[in-house]
Design a protein around this motif. Structure first.
Motif, short mmCIF file in Angstrom:
data_model
loop_
_atom_site.label_atom_id
_atom_site.label_comp_id
_atom_site.label_asym_id
_atom_site.label_seq_id
_atom_site.Cartn_x
_atom_site.Cartn_y
_atom_site.Cartn_z
N LEU A 34 1.12 -1.21 0.16
CA LEU A 34 -0.68 0.66 0.22
C LEU A 34 0.32 1.68 0.12
O LEU A 34 0.49 1.86 -0.63
CB LEU A 34 -1.15 -0.28 1.36
CG LEU A 34 -2.06 1.23 1.37
CD1 LEU A 34 -3.05 0.80 0.32
CD2 LEU A 34 -2.77 1.05 2.70
N ASP A 35 1.80 1.48 1.04
CA ASP A 35 2.46 2.27 1.04
C ASP A 35 3.50 2.75 -0.58
O ASP A 35 3.73 3.88 -0.60
CB ASP A 35 3.57 2.89 2.22
CG ASP A 35 2.61 2.61 3.83
OD1 ASP A 35 1.72 2.97 3.58
OD2 ASP A 35 3.44 1.77 4.29
N SER A 36 4.04 1.85 -1.38
CA SER A 36 4.43 1.79 -2.44
C SER A 36 3.43 2.72 -3.43
O SER A 36 4.00 2.96 -4.34
CB SER A 36 5.49 0.37 -2.41
OG SER A 36 4.43 -0.22 -3.44
N LEU A 37 2.29 2.65 -3.59
CA LEU A 37 1.49 2.92 -4.33
C LEU A 37 1.19 4.54 -5.04
O LEU A 37 2.32 5.16 -4.11
CB LEU A 37 -0.04 2.78 -3.99
CG LEU A 37 0.00 1.28 -4.47
CD1 LEU A 37 -1.24 0.90 -4.05
CD2 LEU A 37 -0.27 -0.03 -5.32
N ASP A 72 0.10 7.78 -5.18
CA ASP A 72 -1.34 8.75 -4.56
C ASP A 72 -2.23 8.42 -4.89
O ASP A 72 -3.75 8.09 -3.72
CB ASP A 72 -0.83 10.28 -3.93
CG ASP A 72 0.60 10.29 -2.96
OD1 ASP A 72 0.82 9.43 -2.25
OD2 ASP A 72 0.92 11.19 -2.92
N GLU A 86 -2.85 6.02 -6.61
CA GLU A 86 -3.40 4.70 -7.02
C GLU A 86 -4.12 4.23 -5.35
O GLU A 86 -3.93 2.90 -5.06
CB GLU A 86 -3.04 3.84 -7.08
CG GLU A 86 -3.05 3.69 -8.32
CD GLU A 86 -1.59 2.62 -9.68
OE1 GLU A 86 -1.53 1.94 -8.42
OE2 GLU A 86 -1.26 2.79 -10.60
N LYS A 87 -3.65 4.55 -4.44
CA LYS A 87 -4.10 4.38 -3.13
C LYS A 87 -5.13 4.39 -2.58
O LYS A 87 -5.58 2.92 -2.01
CB LYS A 87 -3.40 5.42 -2.18
CG LYS A 87 -1.59 5.39 -1.84
CD LYS A 87 -0.98 5.95 -0.92
CE LYS A 87 0.46 5.53 -0.83
NZ LYS A 87 1.64 6.62 -0.31
N GLY A 123 -6.05 1.00 -3.94
CA GLY A 123 -5.66 -0.17 -3.29
C GLY A 123 -6.28 -0.46 -1.15
O GLY A 123 -6.26 -1.68 -0.43
N GLN A 124 -6.70 0.66 -0.83
CA GLN A 124 -7.17 0.33 -0.04
C GLN A 124 -8.36 -0.03 -0.08
O GLN A 124 -9.43 -1.20 1.54
CB GLN A 124 -7.26 1.85 1.16
CG GLN A 124 -7.88 1.76 2.43
CD GLN A 124 -6.74 1.28 3.49
OE1 GLN A 124 -5.85 1.69 3.10
NE2 GLN A 124 -7.49 0.47 4.20
#
Length: 247
Positions: A113-116, A118, A120-121, A124-125
């Motif tokens: 998640l943290d590497s996605l 912004d 795309e987050k 991801g969430q």
């Protein structure tokens, strides 16, 4: 493939039309569903099964190839509606299906998640929340590599790890048919590794493909892509060659 019935299920997911291919295996005594789709798939499964003259309530067993959302999303609901159904899975996958261990796909999504980017987050969430919402289902019977199940004149369990650690495929001896799950998929008419960027152990997945060459396979059914219509052995060797993985 007289005992093998392909359920080609078309549906929209995130606005994109998709097709999944669960399988029904049927003989005089048993009706076995292999994988059961996303959450809220019971209606789609029943409709597809009835096209073969096999109502969903006649299913006696479900064999789960692995723990991913699109394979087990409706498993708990299916068991609740038809409690006589026996759930079968590889012994490695069983504790994940039962909720005793955290989903490996959920761990992977959280770690990424943290590497996605912004933008795309949020997606991801959303995917993480969807994985967290999957209802656990207790496995009634575990199996392991090399085990032979007596139905359809013999079904061999092939442990095909890589996509997940406990992924299994099924070899139907009578018709020389492989039910591949996500060990391989059909894309643009050729066999491929399923989502190699998300495969938990790509080298292990390739070793599993190499193992399939030990079987005399005339037909192969993939959960994504359906029935592969070309020479299976050559298709598997071609896949391995694209990864420079000696066959």
């Amino acid at each position: 493939m007289s005992c093998v019935h392909l359920l080609n299920i078309r549906f929209a997911h995130n606005g994109i039309e998709q097709v999944l291919t669960p399988v029904l295996l049927r003989d005089e005594a048993e009706t076995i569903l292999v994988d059961c789709g996303y959450p809220d798939f019971l209606g789609l499964l029943d409709g597809a099964a009835r096209q073969h003259g096999i109502p969903l309530e006649t299913v006696t067993k479900v064999i789960v190839t692995h723990q991913d959302l699109d394979h087990v999303g409706s498993l708990a609901a299916l068991k609740r509606k038809h409690p006589h159904i026996e759930i079968i899975a590889h012994e490695i996958e069983a504790p994940y299906l039962a909720g005793m261990k955290k989903s490996l796909r959920l761990e992977q999504a959280e770690a990424m998640l943290d590497s996605l980017p912004d933008e795309e987050k949020p997606n991801g969430q959303q995917f993480i929340h969807l994985l967290q919402s999957i209802e656990p289902a207790v496995v009634d019977r575990t199996v392991r590599d090399g085990e032979r199940l007596p139905w359809c004149s013999g079904i061999d369990i092939i442990h095909t790890p890589g996509h997940t650690p406990g992924h299994l495929s099924l070899y139907i001896q009578e018709s020389k048919t492989l039910i591949a799950g996500d060990a391989v998929v059909v894309e643009a008419g050729r066999l491929e590794i399923a989502n190699p960027q998300f495969t938990l152990d790509l080298e292990e997945a390739l070793r599993s493909v190499r193992r399939l060459l030990d079987y005399e396979i005339e037909h192969i059914v993939c959960y994504h892509g359906g029935k592969y219509t070309n020479d299976v052995g050559q298709g598997l060797r071609d896949l391995l060659s694209r990864y420079d993985f000696g066959s």
